[in-house]
Design a protein around this motif. Structure first.
Motif, mmCIF file in Angstrom:
data_model
loop_
_atom_site.group_PDB
_atom_site.id
_atom_site.type_symbol
_atom_site.label_atom_id
_atom_site.label_comp_id
_atom_site.label_asym_id
_atom_site.label_seq_id
_atom_site.Cartn_x
_atom_site.Cartn_y
_atom_site.Cartn_z
ATOM 1 N N ILE A 6 98.541 59.373 -2.297
ATOM 2 C CA ILE A 6 99.759 59.362 -3.135
ATOM 3 C C ILE A 6 100.921 59.453 -2.472
ATOM 4 O O ILE A 6 100.974 60.165 -1.763
ATOM 5 C CB ILE A 6 99.566 60.745 -4.100
ATOM 6 N N ILE A 30 98.484 55.446 -4.785
ATOM 7 C CA ILE A 30 99.381 55.482 -5.917
ATOM 8 C C ILE A 30 100.952 55.774 -5.364
ATOM 9 O O ILE A 30 101.114 56.570 -4.427
ATOM 10 C CB ILE A 30 99.121 56.884 -6.583
ATOM 11 N N THR A 53 104.861 62.363 -0.322
ATOM 12 C CA THR A 53 105.874 62.092 -1.326
ATOM 13 C C THR A 53 106.973 62.633 -0.970
ATOM 14 O O THR A 53 107.792 62.213 -0.097
ATOM 15 C CB THR A 53 105.445 61.967 -2.626
ATOM 16 N N THR A 77 107.019 68.326 1.824
ATOM 17 C CA THR A 77 107.825 69.449 2.220
ATOM 18 C C THR A 77 108.829 69.924 1.085
ATOM 19 O O THR A 77 109.146 69.054 0.441
ATOM 20 C CB THR A 77 108.514 69.635 3.638
ATOM 21 N N SER A 102 103.323 72.379 6.075
ATOM 22 C CA SER A 102 104.459 71.871 6.496
ATOM 23 C C SER A 102 104.364 70.808 7.651
ATOM 24 O O SER A 102 105.126 70.027 7.988
ATOM 25 C CB SER A 102 105.506 72.980 6.587
ATOM 26 N N ARG A 222 104.346 59.536 14.433
ATOM 27 C CA ARG A 222 103.649 60.215 13.384
ATOM 28 C C ARG A 222 102.082 60.482 13.476
ATOM 29 O O ARG A 222 101.665 60.871 12.463
ATOM 30 C CB ARG A 222 104.198 59.470 11.970
HETATM 31 N N1 NDP Z 1 103.215 68.196 6.692
HETATM 32 C C1 NDP Z 1 103.378 67.127 7.946
HETATM 33 O O1 NDP Z 1 102.900 67.055 8.741
HETATM 34 C C2 NDP Z 1 104.467 66.010 7.344
HETATM 35 C C3 NDP Z 1 105.224 66.119 6.415
HETATM 36 N N2 NDP Z 1 106.208 65.246 5.875
HETATM 37 C C4 NDP Z 1 106.859 65.074 4.700
HETATM 38 O O2 NDP Z 1 106.158 64.300 3.947
HETATM 39 C C5 NDP Z 1 106.940 63.685 2.724
HETATM 40 C C6 NDP Z 1 106.753 62.264 2.877
HETATM 41 O O3 NDP Z 1 107.140 61.864 4.172
HETATM 42 P P1 NDP Z 1 107.476 60.227 4.667
HETATM 43 O O4 NDP Z 1 106.146 59.585 4.248
HETATM 44 O O5 NDP Z 1 107.910 60.159 5.922
HETATM 45 O O6 NDP Z 1 108.389 59.700 3.409
HETATM 46 P P2 NDP Z 1 108.633 58.266 2.892
HETATM 47 O O7 NDP Z 1 110.013 58.409 2.091
HETATM 48 O O8 NDP Z 1 108.570 57.331 4.013
HETATM 49 O O9 NDP Z 1 107.459 57.875 1.569
HETATM 50 C C7 NDP Z 1 107.493 58.722 0.546
HETATM 51 C C8 NDP Z 1 106.734 57.871 -0.302
HETATM 52 O O10 NDP Z 1 106.571 58.355 -1.544
HETATM 53 C C9 NDP Z 1 106.861 57.402 -2.656
HETATM 54 N N3 NDP Z 1 107.061 58.363 -4.081
HETATM 55 C C10 NDP Z 1 108.417 58.852 -4.325
HETATM 56 N N4 NDP Z 1 107.845 59.477 -5.539
HETATM 57 C C11 NDP Z 1 106.464 59.455 -5.854
HETATM 58 C C12 NDP Z 1 105.804 59.675 -6.903
HETATM 59 N N5 NDP Z 1 106.187 60.371 -8.247
HETATM 60 N N6 NDP Z 1 104.399 59.289 -6.830
HETATM 61 C C13 NDP Z 1 103.837 58.581 -5.754
HETATM 62 N N7 NDP Z 1 104.526 58.290 -4.782
HETATM 63 C C14 NDP Z 1 105.867 58.553 -4.762
HETATM 64 C C15 NDP Z 1 108.145 57.025 -2.085
HETATM 65 O O11 NDP Z 1 108.350 55.562 -2.835
HETATM 66 P P3 NDP Z 1 109.875 55.169 -2.926
HETATM 67 O O12 NDP Z 1 110.234 54.760 -1.462
HETATM 68 O O13 NDP Z 1 109.852 53.837 -3.839
HETATM 69 O O14 NDP Z 1 110.751 56.178 -3.433
HETATM 70 C C16 NDP Z 1 107.558 56.600 -0.556
HETATM 71 O O15 NDP Z 1 106.923 55.371 -0.712
HETATM 72 C C17 NDP Z 1 108.355 64.309 3.130
HETATM 73 O O16 NDP Z 1 108.446 65.441 2.262
HETATM 74 C C18 NDP Z 1 108.025 64.946 4.512
HETATM 75 O O17 NDP Z 1 109.028 66.041 4.786
HETATM 76 C C19 NDP Z 1 106.438 64.085 6.772
HETATM 77 C C20 NDP Z 1 105.833 63.972 8.108
HETATM 78 C C21 NDP Z 1 104.785 65.087 8.591
#
Ligand code: NDP
Ligand SMILES: O=C(O)C1=N[C@H](C(=O)O)C[C@H](O)C1
Length: 251
Positions: A6, A30, A53, A77, A102, A222
């Motif tokens: 997701i 998704i 996400t 997060t 986190s 990453r």
């Molecule tokens: N716990 C950990 O180790 C880590 C946590 N993170 C966290 O993870 C999250 C994502 O990071 P990252 O991948 O870099 O972010 P990105 O913005 O690169 O990716 C997020 C993706 O989720 C999509 N998205 C948005 N809304 C939805 C939804 N309702 N359902 C499904 N997909 C959706 C976005 O689409 P669109 O671009 O079209 O909006 C995008 O493709 C952040 O909160 C970040 O802080 C990140 C790295 C490590």
């Protein structure tokens, strides 16, 4: 193992690579465009969904996956402060399974243990004051980072003279600085910098008049987050309840 993703952004794509390299199958992806596909046989066939996400949508995604009967690993997060109690209750009382962290990197798990130990030691040395700075890429929407909040909680649990963390300064991508590091003696300031494409740096400083003690975790890319998320998914497939890094690494 069958995995659903997701969120197919920076982390979703990195996790896909690691999952395939470990012999797993991605049965459903998704993202925003096909969100309705979460209600599908393909999604329901997953042993675990891995959710990365954004703060505003993470809770809803977890609820939808639960509705489809799928366990979740979430790394998003900025949402557990508001929804943490509710998801813990769902896991405890309604048989749902969520692994949340986190930060999924092994390095941060080790760093976090060192952080707690150092905070405990500092109870004996009141001349040192503590502060934290995190630096991330300019696309990050939440500040301070989830990792910084978890590390701050680790300090508050162990250092008696601090009772809460507060937002310090925020340096925007254009260099503009807002906020302040001025705070009460019982407050721990956590500042954030948004710069270039930095994957994630967390620095904890203890300052006395005589010297500084500084510990830093600096993610080079990453890959560590992605590997940790897949290891967590493997663990989640065979465990129940509200799970975290302490369960995975037995710290
Ligand atoms: N716990 C950990 O180790 C880590 C946590 N993170 C966290 O993870 C999250 C994502 O990071 P990252 O991948 O870099 O972010 P990105 O913005 O690169 O990716 C997020 C993706 O989720 C999509 N998205 C948005 N809304 C939805 C939804 N309702 N359902 C499904 N997909 C959706 C976005 O689409 P669109 O671009 O079209 O909006 C995008 O493709 C952040 O909160 C970040 O802080 C990140 C790295 C490590
Ligand atoms: O948004 C990111 O990129 C990251 N988010 C997590 C956080 O908020 O702590 C983990 C990592 O630092 C990268």
């Amino acid at each position: 193992m069958k995995i659903a993703l997701i969120g197919y952004g920076k982390m979703g794509k990195e996790i896909e690579k690691v999952a395939l390299s470990r012999g797993h199958e991605i049965v459903s992806i998704i993202d925003v465009d096909n969100h309705q596909d979460i209600d599908s046989d393909a999604f329901r066939s997953a042993d675990v969904a891995i959710e990365f996400t954004a703060p505003a949508v993470a809770y809803g995604n977890c609820m939808e996956a639960f509705k489809q009967g799928v366990k979740v690993v979430s790394g998003s997060t900025g949402w557990m402060g508001e929804h943490g109690d509710e998801v813990r209750r769902l896991c405890k009382e309604e048989g749902k399974t969520l692994f949340w962290s986190s930060n999924f990197s092994l390095g941060v798990a080790i760093f976090s243990a060192v952080n707690k130990y150092l905070a405990k030691i500092m109870n004996r040395f009141p001349n040192y004051d503590v502060s934290m700075v995190e630096t991330h890429h300019i696309h990050k929407v939440d500040a301070p980072s989830g990792t910084a909040i978890t590390l701050a909680e680790g300090i508050l649990e162990n250092l008696d003279r601090k009772s809460k963390w507060v937002m310090g300064t925020l340096t925007a991508p254009d260099g503009t600085v807002s906020g302040t590091t001025e705070c009460a003696p019982d407050e721990l300031p956590v500042s954030a910098i948004r710069r270039d494409e930095v994957p994630g740096i967390h620095t904890i400083r203890y300052e006395s008049e005589a010297d500084s003690i500084i510990i830093t975790h600096d993610a080079k890319n990453r890959k560590g987050f992605a590997l940790g998320a897949v290891l967590a998914a493997e663990y989640t497939a065979v465990h129940e309840g509200f799970l975290g890094m302490n369960d995975l690494f037995q710290f």
